[in-house]
Design an enzyme around this catalytic site. Structure first.
Site, PDB file in Angstrom:
ATOM      1  N   ASP A  54       0.443  -0.803  -0.179  1.00 42.87           N
ATOM      2  CA  ASP A  54      -0.126  -0.437  -0.392  1.00 42.87           C
ATOM      3  C   ASP A  54       0.814   1.092   0.196  1.00 42.87           C
ATOM      4  O   ASP A  54       0.542   2.102  -0.770  1.00 42.87           O
ATOM      5  CB  ASP A  54      -0.735   0.316   1.003  1.00 42.87           C
ATOM      6  CG  ASP A  54      -1.176  -1.315   1.775  1.00 42.87           C
ATOM      7  OD1 ASP A  54      -1.279  -2.736   1.241  1.00 42.87           O
ATOM      8  OD2 ASP A  54      -2.523  -1.261   2.205  1.00 42.87           O
ATOM      9  N   ALA A  55       1.949   1.018   0.503  1.00 41.99           N
ATOM     10  CA  ALA A  55       3.032   2.288   0.337  1.00 41.99           C
ATOM     11  C   ALA A  55       3.607   2.982  -0.857  1.00 41.99           C
ATOM     12  O   ALA A  55       3.515   4.059  -1.277  1.00 41.99           O
ATOM     13  CB  ALA A  55       4.123   1.716   1.759  1.00 41.99           C
TER      14      ALA A  55
END
Length: 746
Positions: free
Chosen positions: A199-200
């Protein structure tokens, strides 16, 4: 951007709420008014539902796609504006928070605000940014200060800075990113990743890339590139052409025995790649890696689309999750449409997937205008319900709608330019003014308040009136004529009598008498600039008071100090180097063409108490070479031979002292400086005539090559440099190979 006047007014007083649906948690209108003081009534009104294509049989018109984006965005604003802002925002799922949950909506809404005729969206986003003082969460520890989720809101601040050019808007974010850069750009791989979850890759890298685009400082993009690749090495599975959510999922499988690949996790990556590439320069070294990865991931995503047009929340286990899921699917539709619009994906192949996905998403838009069937916050596939919503899903839907709106237009070039500055009228219309204090009531107090505000404006010091440039102002782009590669030499009295020379690969300077008078430590060492463009840039860079900042084309970060820098000389006598001061006179012989040639003289300087020496030196730098040829003639009041030390300044930092290599056979010395996390690494080299070589030595400040010369007899040597971020010498091995392969004429 068009702004209609009917949206510009601000209504002070009671909020006009209609319908129990606006207070889902049972608060009364009076209570709600106190909780959301300052909310514009317009934000609580959702426009009529437009036609939403649920068939996918044709490409929606631009107007239809934009109407869909406006509708879902207005619904999200209405829902957020009707809720109180919590004091603790980390776990807030629906409120106007600075966390990733809301920030993803802000990303989509900010791009919608570029093309919307309604100022409400930008006004709403500005209110949120001002409420949080343009700050980011996570100040309590080093771990949280690196948290990518908390950086996601930075995209909103960057958008507002680009549209307003107000320095304070960017400062808190830039300070946080400056703190992060050394950790992201660390030289060694570590067991723990900074961006350890996929997600980062949506949350942080695009913010860092935009910061480089806005400020002209590539350090943010370059640092993010290093960590991006580290994350991909751990989480990308080439045989499946998908990303694991994080390393916990390696080897784990669904009930059908297939690996667990989370739809939204891969959606984060696909959408993150799109935003990353929008800000990455077209000539960025290593850019093809991301282009190839985008195409590969997009191809795999298209293969896994279900007949409904959506994707399963666990991509390889659709039978385990038969219900619709939109938070991952919206990012896939966005990414595929974006790839078509930017010429990265074949239109005929991928457009059917986009249309089918768009129709599938529209079937999940709820009666209140929000996108339903969105998986709630989490870290892996779970079941969803039809009425589940999330600001991130609405944000992804808006991004998809905007790309679909562009599908009827031409292919777009990369990178994207930052938005141009808004007019004062638009800025005023989209910047909420804080309510007056409750004590300001009645005509007398209102008149006093107006006089106070007028005095504040008249008496306050305004930095803008000084004409000082912004600390983040990028280097002005060169004109077409200025972009031509050429070798130049220039005397710069505007910069304390510097002599500058550069070609398409390197840039250097030596210091003149004006600086000698101002800064006593200055001397005859040679300065090396870091350069990444093929045209001259030093003149434009020096126009900024802080030319030590990378504004996109290079910078001067090398510190000569009292050393010889990159190739300055002195007399080696009694195990000590005796050096001259700054040059005294100069003459430019040739500039602006295929070679730069000039000469300089140095006044007599003492060698202990035994003699004096003075020098004249000719400099020559052709196009296409990393090396400046120098022909020196030393004169003395004694006819005895001289031992000349030609030096490279020693450098050290947390990464060590660098690497020096000496080759007696070729009479060359090569140095690779210790890496600077912020600016990279410079390579320096000296080459002398092997027949004149005495040996190698060093003092406290320099590595030295020693040669024996006679007064009055010219001798030739070469000095060269390279920057690992310049595009042609990426590392120490490449530099040493280049130096070893060079042929010098003495």
């Amino acid at each position: 951007m068009k702004v209609r006047r009917r949206y510009w007014h601000r209504v002070a007083g009671a909020l006009l709420l209609s319908g129990a649906s606006m207070t889902p948690w049972g608060a009364s209108c009076k209570e709600l008014q106190a909780q959301v003081d300052g909310v514009d009534p317009q934000w609580l009104r959702v426009p009529p539902r437009p036609h939403l294509d649920t068939e996918g049989a044709r490409l929606p018109t631009r107007a239809e796609a934009l109407a869909a984006a406006e509708y879902v965005s207005a619904a999200q604003i209405a829902d957020m504006a009707a809720r109180p802002i919590p004091l603790s925002t980390g776990g807030a799922l629906d409120a106007m928070a600075p966390n990733w949950v809301s920030a993803v909506y802000y990303v989509g809404a900010a791009r919608l605000a570029r093309v919307s005729e309604r100022p409400d969206t930008l006004r709403f986003l500005t209110m949120i940014a001002e409420h949080y003082h343009y700050a980011v969460r996570g100040a309590r520890s080093g771990v949280t200060m690196l948290n990518a989720d908390d950086i996601a809101v930075g995209d909103l601040y960057e958008e507002l800075y680009s549209r307003r050019r107000q320095d304070g808007v960017l400062m808190p974010l830039q300070q946080r990113l400056d703190w992060q850069v050394p950790h992201l750009a660390r030289k060694e791989d570590t067991k723990a990743l900074v961006w350890w979850w996929c997600d980062a890759l949506f949350m942080a890298p695009p913010v860092l890339a935009r910061m480089s685009a806005i400020t002209g400082e590539p350090k943010y993009l370059l640092a993010a590139d290093k960590e991006w690749r580290r994350t991909a090495r751990r989480l990308w599975v080439p045989k499946d052409r998908l990303f694991l959510r994080d390393e916990r999922f390696a080897g784990r499988s669904e009930a059908n025995g297939r690996p667990i690949y989370w739809a939204r996790g891969n959606g984060w990556v696909l959408g993150g790649l799109a935003r990353w590439l929008e800000a990455m320069p077209a000539d960025q070294q290593g850019r093809d890696y991301y282009l190839d990865l985008f195409r590969t991931l997009a191809g795999r995503i298209a293969e896994l689309q279900r007949p409904s047009g959506l994707w399963s929340t666990s991509l390889l286990a659709p039978e385990a999750y038969p219900e619709p899921e939109t938070s991952g699917s919206a990012f896939f539709v966005y990414g595929l449409a974006w790839g078509i619009n930017h010429g990265l994906l074949d239109r005929a192949t991928y457009l059917p997937h986009v249309l089918k996905g768009w129709a599938g998403l529209n079937r999940q838009v709820l009666p209140d205008g929000q996108l339903g069937a969105a998986q709630k916050t989490g870290d892996q596939p779970v079941h969803t319900a039809a009425r589940d919503t999330g600001p991130y899903a609405n944000g992804a839907y808006i991004l998809a709608a905007l790309e679909i709106a562009d599908l009827s237009g031409p292919v777009q070039a990369l990178p994207h330019a930052e938005p141009t500055k808004d007019s004062p009228e638009v800025i005023a219309a989209t910047s909420p003014a804080p309510p007056a204090p409750k004590t300001v009531r009645g005509p007398v107090e209102m008149a006093r308040r107006a006089a106070e505000m007028k005095a504040t404006a008249a008496l306050a010091y305004d930095p803008a009136m000084t004409g000082r440039p912004s600390t983040v102002e990028p280097l002005p782009p060169p004109s077409p004529a200025e972009r031509a590669p050429r070798a130049i030499a220039r005397f710069a009295p505007d910069r304390l009598d510097d002599l500058l020379w550069e070609n398409d690969l390197v840039a250097h300077r030596i210091y003149g008498p004006a600086l000698q008078a101002k800064e006593a430590p200055s001397g005859s060492g040679i300065d090396t600039w870091a350069k990444r463009v093929r045209w001259p840039f030093m003149d434009r860079q020096l126009k900024f008071p802080n030319y030590h900042m990378d504004r996109g084309e290079g910078l001067d970060y090398y510190d000569v100090g009292r050393s010889r820098g990159s190739g300055g000389l002195g007399i080696w006598y009694d195990d000590k180097l005796w050096t001259s001061r700054n040059f005294a006179t100069y003459r430019i012989e040739e500039t602006g063409g295929k070679v730069a040639r000039f000469s300089a003289t140095y006044k007599p300087w003492p060698v202990d108490v035994v003699r004096k020496v003075w020098e004249s030196r000719e400099f020559s730098l052709p196009l296409g070479s990393h090396f400046t040829r120098m022909r020196s003639t030393l004169q003395s009041d004694s006819k005895e031979p001289l031992v000349v030390g030609i030096g490279i300044g020693k450098k050290s930092n947390a990464n060590g002292k660098g690497f020096v290599a000496r080759d007696e056979a070729s009479a060359r010395m090569t140095y690779w400086e210790p890496e600077s996390a912020e600016h990279g690494t410079l390579g320096i080299a000296i080459a002398v005539d092997p027949a004149m070589l005495v040996g190698f030595t060093e003092d406290a400040e320099n590595y030295l090559v020693l040669v024996k010369v006679r007064p009055g007899q010219p001798f030739t040597y070469y000095m060269g440099s390279a920057w690992d971020r310049g595009g042609d010498v990426p590392d120490r091995a490449a530099w040493e190979k280049l130096v070893a392969g060079e042929r010098f004429a003495f």
